[in-house]
Design a protein around this motif. Structure first.
Motif, mmCIF file in Angstrom:
data_model
loop_
_atom_site.group_PDB
_atom_site.id
_atom_site.type_symbol
_atom_site.label_atom_id
_atom_site.label_comp_id
_atom_site.label_asym_id
_atom_site.label_seq_id
_atom_site.Cartn_x
_atom_site.Cartn_y
_atom_site.Cartn_z
ATOM 1 N N PHE A 1 9.381 51.257 62.756
ATOM 2 C CA PHE A 1 8.417 50.161 62.638
ATOM 3 C C PHE A 1 8.812 49.003 63.548
ATOM 4 O O PHE A 1 7.982 48.442 64.271
ATOM 5 N N LEU A 2 10.095 48.648 63.532
ATOM 6 C CA LEU A 2 10.586 47.554 64.376
ATOM 7 C C LEU A 2 10.488 47.907 65.855
ATOM 8 O O LEU A 2 10.104 47.077 66.682
ATOM 9 N N LEU A 3 10.835 49.141 66.197
ATOM 10 C CA LEU A 3 10.825 49.564 67.594
ATOM 11 C C LEU A 3 9.411 49.553 68.172
ATOM 12 O O LEU A 3 9.177 48.997 69.254
ATOM 13 N N TYR A 4 8.485 50.163 67.450
ATOM 14 C CA TYR A 4 7.112 50.226 67.947
ATOM 15 C C TYR A 4 6.514 48.830 68.112
ATOM 16 O O TYR A 4 5.838 48.528 69.099
ATOM 17 N N ASN A 5 6.771 47.967 67.139
ATOM 18 C CA ASN A 5 6.183 46.627 67.214
ATOM 19 C C ASN A 5 6.803 45.773 68.309
ATOM 20 O O ASN A 5 6.128 44.916 68.885
ATOM 21 N N SER A 6 8.066 46.013 68.626
ATOM 22 C CA SER A 6 8.690 45.317 69.759
ATOM 23 C C SER A 6 8.045 45.761 71.075
ATOM 24 O O SER A 6 7.781 44.948 71.968
ATOM 25 N N LEU A 7 7.775 47.069 71.182
ATOM 26 C CA LEU A 7 7.087 47.600 72.357
ATOM 27 C C LEU A 7 5.683 47.000 72.463
ATOM 28 O O LEU A 7 5.267 46.536 73.538
ATOM 29 N N PHE A 8 4.948 46.990 71.345
ATOM 30 C CA PHE A 8 3.593 46.441 71.340
ATOM 31 C C PHE A 8 3.589 44.966 71.736
ATOM 32 O O PHE A 8 2.695 44.499 72.442
ATOM 33 N N PHE A 9 4.603 44.231 71.264
ATOM 34 C CA PHE A 9 4.684 42.792 71.547
ATOM 35 C C PHE A 9 4.760 42.518 73.046
ATOM 36 O O PHE A 9 4.030 41.672 73.580
ATOM 37 N N LEU A 10 5.630 43.236 73.751
ATOM 38 C CA LEU A 10 5.791 43.016 75.191
ATOM 39 C C LEU A 10 4.515 43.389 75.951
ATOM 40 O O LEU A 10 4.126 42.707 76.912
ATOM 41 N N LEU A 11 3.851 44.447 75.516
ATOM 42 C CA LEU A 11 2.600 44.841 76.164
ATOM 43 C C LEU A 11 1.500 43.815 75.897
ATOM 44 O O LEU A 11 0.711 43.482 76.794
ATOM 45 N N TYR A 12 1.476 43.305 74.680
ATOM 46 C CA TYR A 12 0.382 42.390 74.326
ATOM 47 C C TYR A 12 0.540 41.020 74.969
ATOM 48 O O TYR A 12 -0.444 40.290 75.126
ATOM 49 N N LEU A 13 1.777 40.645 75.350
ATOM 50 C CA LEU A 13 1.953 39.413 76.120
ATOM 51 C C LEU A 13 1.091 39.455 77.379
ATOM 52 O O LEU A 13 0.465 38.459 77.768
ATOM 53 N N THR A 14 1.070 40.625 78.029
ATOM 54 C CA THR A 14 0.280 40.795 79.249
ATOM 55 C C THR A 14 -1.212 40.829 78.944
ATOM 56 O O THR A 14 -2.021 40.249 79.676
ATOM 57 N N ILE A 15 -1.599 41.486 77.850
ATOM 58 C CA ILE A 15 -3.013 41.549 77.464
ATOM 59 C C ILE A 15 -3.565 40.148 77.204
ATOM 60 O O ILE A 15 -4.673 39.805 77.640
ATOM 61 N N VAL A 16 -2.776 39.313 76.505
ATOM 62 C CA VAL A 16 -3.205 37.938 76.230
ATOM 63 C C VAL A 16 -3.339 37.153 77.534
ATOM 64 O O VAL A 16 -4.275 36.357 77.707
ATOM 65 N N ALA A 17 -2.405 37.365 78.459
ATOM 66 C CA ALA A 17 -2.449 36.655 79.744
ATOM 67 C C ALA A 17 -3.725 36.970 80.521
ATOM 68 O O ALA A 17 -4.231 36.134 81.277
ATOM 69 N N ASN A 18 -4.277 38.165 80.334
ATOM 70 C CA ASN A 18 -5.538 38.524 80.989
ATOM 71 C C ASN A 18 -6.672 37.638 80.496
ATOM 72 O O ASN A 18 -7.614 37.334 81.232
ATOM 73 N N ASN A 19 -6.582 37.199 79.242
ATOM 74 C CA ASN A 19 -7.647 36.398 78.645
ATOM 75 C C ASN A 19 -7.404 34.902 78.768
ATOM 76 O O ASN A 19 -8.258 34.107 78.352
ATOM 77 N N THR A 20 -6.274 34.505 79.297
ATOM 78 C CA THR A 20 -5.954 33.072 79.439
ATOM 79 C C THR A 20 -5.574 32.749 80.881
ATOM 80 O O THR A 20 -6.282 32.052 81.591
ATOM 81 N N LEU A 21 -4.446 33.283 81.327
ATOM 82 C CA LEU A 21 -3.927 33.004 82.662
ATOM 83 C C LEU A 21 -4.894 33.460 83.763
ATOM 84 O O LEU A 21 -5.158 32.728 84.726
ATOM 85 N N VAL A 22 -5.424 34.660 83.637
ATOM 86 C CA VAL A 22 -6.346 35.183 84.643
ATOM 87 C C VAL A 22 -7.656 34.390 84.639
ATOM 88 O O VAL A 22 -8.269 34.165 85.689
ATOM 89 N N ILE A 23 -8.085 33.950 83.444
ATOM 90 C CA ILE A 23 -9.269 33.088 83.357
ATOM 91 C C ILE A 23 -9.008 31.780 84.088
ATOM 92 O O ILE A 23 -9.885 31.242 84.790
ATOM 93 N N ASP A 24 -7.793 31.224 83.943
ATOM 94 C CA ASP A 24 -7.431 30.003 84.667
ATOM 95 C C ASP A 24 -7.558 30.207 86.176
ATOM 96 O O ASP A 24 -8.050 29.336 86.893
#
Length: 392
Positions: free
Chosen positions: A213-236
């Protein structure tokens, strides 16, 4: 029975369409609205980060209540109603009342993220509809993309308050259709219901301490940092381009439309792919997409790169949800899903806007986009090292 299952699936599709349209009215307009109000990039970063905290809180609390009371439908519809209330409040307020403005977005954004996961749990908890999750989410993406295109039609002189009308109509549709949609966990998992009434905090803590559970969620966290940046940083970056602001809604719409065939394809082929492989595919395309965002020098090129959404968010979403479903005991099913999402979506939604705002001020938007594109590579290196050394 087949007809009944099809009717339930259709009702879920209508609910998803309306719910995702509501979410689009908030999520696609946060950055343009805050920019219109005069907030700077770092101030916008704090606003965008604010709802990550409430996402974590809401998902943990509501996940526990869902397992404890087995009322996924009632909780989901209550969250939808509160979501509309706070979205309307967000567009009614301005920079003069910045504290209330921040609070309304923090609560509204947290409810939006929680509402989406509650709907997924509702579908996943009923076997006849669980296998159609990808197909149902495709209709949600259709609702999001359709509303992204229609939002400009509700504006008169950039008056965001006029968005209250479609919000109220969509909420009415959601509540009306949900009346006859079954409370899945009560109908289909009677033994699990009895067990769920005895769920203890220690059961949830035991899940959270589980190494997979901890391992998968750590992996998801790093990937989702980039997904969020697509909706904020790229919009900027898009807003800084010539006439870029005019293309913000179109970018959101392209991304949502790309998700529709992706979810439909996943619904047909999901049994042929390992869930870990789905997550890895999404990570590879995230890196490729961000490298191309870095190179883009015109709005139309950036919009063209957005079509790679077909391989990123839908593939990640289905892979991550099913991975967590595999390792979560039925008694804490809702808690497992919501805690997982609250961690990797909540924490990344908090850190990503702040990091992108700080780093882009220190370096440049393009260099920051390139750095975020490297995060999926880092995620898979760490995942491989950990699974190899720990034999998980």
């Amino acid at each position: 029975l087949f007809r009944s299952n099809m009717e339930v699936k259709t009702k879920f599709q209508v609910i998803y369409f309306s719910q995702y349209a509501i979410m689009a009215i908030l999520m696609t307009q946060i950055v343009p609205f805050l920019t219109e109000q005069g907030y700077g990039s770092i101030q916008r970063g704090w606003f965008l980060a604010s709802y990550s905290v409430t996402t974590i809180l809401f998902q943990i609390v509501l996940g526990y209540l869902s397992d404890r009371n087995n009322r996924l439908k009632r909780i989901s519809m209550t969250v939808s109603s509160l979501l509309v209330l706070f979205v309307i409040s967000f567009y009614l307020l301005g920079k003069e009342q910045w504290v209330l403005h921040l609070a309304s977005l923090a609560i509204g954004g947290g409810l939006a993220n929680t509402a989406a996961t509650l709907l997924d749990n509702w579908v996943l908890s009923e076997p006849p509809t669980a296998r159609h999750l990808s197909y149902i989410k495709a209709i949600g993406s259709l609702g999001w993309s359709t509303m992204s295109l229609l939002i400009p039609l509700f504006f008169v002189g950039a008056d965001y308050r006029l968005l209250s009308l479609p919000l109220m109509v969509l909420l009415g549709v959601t509540l009306f259709v949900s009346k006859d949609t079954p409370e899945a966990m009560r109908m289909n998992f009677e033994p699990a219901v009895e067990q769920a009434h005895t769920v203890q905090i220690k059961d949830i803590l035991a899940l959270c301490k589980s190494k997979p559970f901890l391992l998968y969620n750590s992996l998801f966290f790093l990937l989702y940092l980039t997904i969020v940046a697509n909706n904020t940083l790229v919009i900027d970056k898009l807003i800084t381009m010539t006439n870029g602001k005019d293309y913000v809604g179109l970018k959101w719409s392209i991304q949502s439309f790309c998700e529709i065939p992706a979810y439909l394809l996943l619904n047909k082929t999901i049994t042929k792919w390992k869930n870990e492989r789905l997550v890895m595919i999404s990570g590879v395309f995230l890196t490729v997409q961000f490298f191309l965002f870095y190179l883009a020098d015109r709005p139309l090129i950036l919009l063209g790169v957005s079509f790679l959404q077909f391989f990123t968010v839908p593939v990640f979403t289905i892979g991550s949800r099913l991975l967590i479903s595999q390792i979560t005991p039925r008694a804490v099913f809702s808690s497992g899903q919501l805690i997982s999402v609250s961690f990797y979506i909540g924490c990344s939604s908090f850190l990503s806007p702040l990091l992108s705002g700080i780093v882009s001020n220190a370096l440049s938007i393009d260099q920051t986009i390139l750095l975020f594109g490297l995060l999926p590579i880092l995620a898979f290196i760490l995942y491989k090292v950990f699974t190899t050394t720990k034999n998980i």
